[in-house]
Design a protein around this motif. Structure first.
Motif, PDB file in Angstrom:
ATOM      1  N   ARG A 437       0.824  -1.210   0.000  1.00 14.86           N
ATOM      2  CA  ARG A 437       0.000   0.000   0.000  1.00 14.86           C
ATOM      3  C   ARG A 437       0.859   1.262   0.000  1.00 14.86           C
ATOM      4  NH1 ARG A 437      -2.706   2.401   4.671  1.00 14.86           N
ATOM      5  NH2 ARG A 437      -4.254   3.903   3.936  1.00 14.86           N
ATOM      6  N   MET A 438       1.937   1.257   0.792  1.00 12.53           N
ATOM      7  CA  MET A 438       2.820   2.416   0.825  1.00 12.53           C
ATOM      8  C   MET A 438       3.463   2.646  -0.535  1.00 12.53           C
ATOM      9  SD  MET A 438       4.588   2.283   4.610  1.00 12.53           S
ATOM     10  CE  MET A 438       5.341   3.910   4.444  1.00 12.53           C
ATOM     11  N   GLN A 439       3.861   1.595  -1.203  1.00 11.04           N
ATOM     12  CA  GLN A 439       4.411   1.744  -2.552  1.00 11.04           C
ATOM     13  C   GLN A 439       3.416   2.434  -3.473  1.00 11.04           C
ATOM     14  OE1 GLN A 439       6.577  -1.631  -4.404  1.00 11.04           O
ATOM     15  NE2 GLN A 439       5.925  -2.710  -2.567  1.00 11.04           N
ATOM     16  N   GLN A 440       2.166   2.019  -3.400  1.00 10.02           N
ATOM     17  CA  GLN A 440       1.140   2.563  -4.294  1.00 10.02           C
ATOM     18  C   GLN A 440       0.889   4.044  -4.016  1.00 10.02           C
ATOM     19  OE1 GLN A 440      -2.630   0.572  -3.943  1.00 10.02           O
ATOM     20  NE2 GLN A 440      -3.526   1.602  -5.706  1.00 10.02           N
ATOM     21  N   VAL A 441       0.746   4.401  -2.744  1.00  9.86           N
ATOM     22  CA  VAL A 441       0.442   5.786  -2.395  1.00  9.86           C
ATOM     23  C   VAL A 441       1.640   6.687  -2.653  1.00  9.86           C
ATOM     24  CG1 VAL A 441      -0.107   7.341  -0.467  1.00  9.86           C
ATOM     25  CG2 VAL A 441      -1.343   5.165  -0.725  1.00  9.86           C
ATOM     26  N   LEU A 442       2.836   6.240  -2.274  1.00 10.80           N
ATOM     27  CA  LEU A 442       4.030   7.074  -2.394  1.00 10.80           C
ATOM     28  C   LEU A 442       4.479   7.235  -3.834  1.00 10.80           C
ATOM     29  CD1 LEU A 442       5.967   5.682   0.678  1.00 10.80           C
ATOM     30  CD2 LEU A 442       4.966   7.966   0.472  1.00 10.80           C
TER      31      LEU A 442
END
Length: 472
Positions: A437-442
């Motif tokens: 999820r962090m990869q997607q948002v960042l």
């Protein structure tokens, strides 16, 4: 389809003074954690089997054309010179020419012992691998020069640190892995022919317009000045700016005890090993100048007229603080919506930073909120912000579209320390959902995204990360 990596290796041609040929140590049960397909496409790396990706990027299987080696270098660590460092847990598989025409190194990090391991096991555990994967890709999305992450693989083995940790290998991509410490190695040994060879190689690879060693020094200075100002503009603290972690290409390299500030503090330190604050947030410009001086000292050794070289190198190095400040001012002007320049802008920006520190305000959220008009709510004592805001709005009235400038300059999302720690704890427990999820948002840090408010939130008191640790 069998994996294909179009290697076109040049560093291996420099000769054995520069490296040790070294195969990665195989691991027991490699499993692919993540694969960066857009980056793979750029590098023209093809192959659809996750099982084969795991084997290759764990170091168990060598693709055709690879020429694995561990690079040699030296370096100043916290101001103390170490004459022999080198890749103690990394193997350069080789180089590729990307679809953009640029040359890239592909390196395995955590791939086992090398001749430079110095009693270490040469391995990495899962936490630092995921940290570097997420933060380096976030830096890329922020537009800051950086190494990148191509793959992360779990090894199926235990790595012993404070206790037993799950092992992992990161595949890192860089414009090169040439460091200030690479030049220091040959200068300190008096190996002048190798120093000249390295200098020519660095110029040809990175700065073909540079004229000789002093031209290289000037080009590195300019790239590093832009990089340090960019770090400062997003509240990034590298944490371990040793000369062996200072890249000639001007990229951010070696994400060990790095962190992004939450509440603004000019003297903020996160690295657990930086007990004297040498690499604090506000010290990064002066340390970059110090590192450049070490590069100058090394480069001078190959020149026939040392005194003339010292004079020229001194002029180049002494110009760096003003270059960093100019780029810092340009970036921070944009952070408050200004594209034109006025003499009073520095004072206006400095006053805001003082208010941030006094008001224990969140660095990222205050600047993001300026464009939305609700920055006042970010301060513990918002009335202190009011006078500054009036002067700032008067200044913005002279600009064409300050809101658009701010929205392009100020990220909404950064890799917040407490979320990184949460992500690592989840991953150790077998849950990769926050990592993904962090990869997607960042990947889109300047755009407000649905259901991502928790990734904007500063840490609660019990979530504050006071220290970060080196991945070794």
């Amino acid at each position: 389809m069998v994996m294909h990596i179009p290697f076109d290796n040049t560093y291996a041609h420099l000769g054995p003074l520069f490296y040790s040929k070294q195969l990665p140590e195989p691991v027991t049960a490699p499993q692919l954690i993540a694969f960066n397909q857009p980056l793979a496409d750029l590098l023209q790396v093809s192959g659809n089997s996750a099982q084969e990706q795991a084997q290759v990027f764990a170091g168990n299987q060598m693709p055709s054309g690879a020429d694995p080696l561990a690079q040699a270098y030296a370096g100043h660590q916290f101001g103390t010179y170490n004459p022999q460092l080198g890749d103690g847990r990394a193997i350069l598989l080789g180089e590729v020419l990307g679809q953009d025409g640029k040359r890239y190194d592909i390196q395995l990090k955590g791939s086992g012992r090398t001749p430079y391991s110095r009693r270490g096991d040469g391995r990495a555990w899962l936490g630092p691998v995921l940290r570097e994967y997420v933060i380096s890709e976030a830096m890329h999305a922020l537009g800051i020069p950086t190494t990148r992450a191509l793959a992360a693989v779990a090894t199926g083995e235990t790595v012993w640190r404070e206790g037993g940790m799950p092992g992992a290998v990161l595949t890192r991509v860089a414009a090169s892995h040439l460091r200030v410490g690479t030049f220091q190695l040959f200068a300190a040994r008096g190996e002048i022919a190798a120093l000249r060879q390295l200098t020519d190689y660095a110029i040809n690879r990175h700065y073909p317009q540079a004229q000789g060693p002093m031209g290289l020094l000037r080009a590195v200075r300019d790239a590093q000045a832009r990089l340090i100002a960019a770090w400062m503009s997003v509240g990034f603290i590298h944490g371990v700016m040793n000369t062996d972690n200072s890249s000639i290409s001007g990229e951010t390299i070696d994400y060990g005890p790095c962190a992004f500030m939450d509440h603004y503090r000019a003297d903020q330190v996160f690295s657990s090993i930086d007990r004297m604050g040498r690499y604090a947030y506000s010290n990064q410009p002066s340390i970059a100048v110090w590192n450049l001086a070490q590069l100058a000292t090394a480069l001078i050794q190959q020149l026939d007229d040392p005194q003339q070289a010292v004079d020229e190198a001194t002029e180049i190095v002494h110009a760096m603080p003003a270059l960093i400040e100019a780029e810092w001012l340009r970036l921070f002007r944009r952070k408050i919506g200004l594209e034109t320049a006025q003499d009073a802008d520095m004072e206006l920006i400095s006053e805001l930073l003082e208010l941030l520190e006094q008001g224990q305000a969140d660095f990222t959220n205050v600047f993001a909120a300026l464009g939305d008009g609700d920055a006042r709510d970010q301060f513990l004592a918002p009335e202190a912000f009011d006078g500054w805001e009036r002067r700032w709005r008067q200044r913005c009235a002279q600009e064409q579209d300050p809101k658009a400038v701010m929205r392009a300059a100020n990220p909404v999302y950064i890799p917040r320390n407490h979320r990184i720690e949460e992500m690592i704890a989840d991953a150790v427990a077998g849950d990769l959902s926050l990592f993904e999820r962090m990869q997607q948002v960042l990947a889109n840090p300047f755009t407000v995204q649905a259901d991502a408010e928790d990734l904007r939130r500063p840490p609660q008191e019990n979530e504050v990360v006071a220290a970060t640790f080196c991945g070794t």
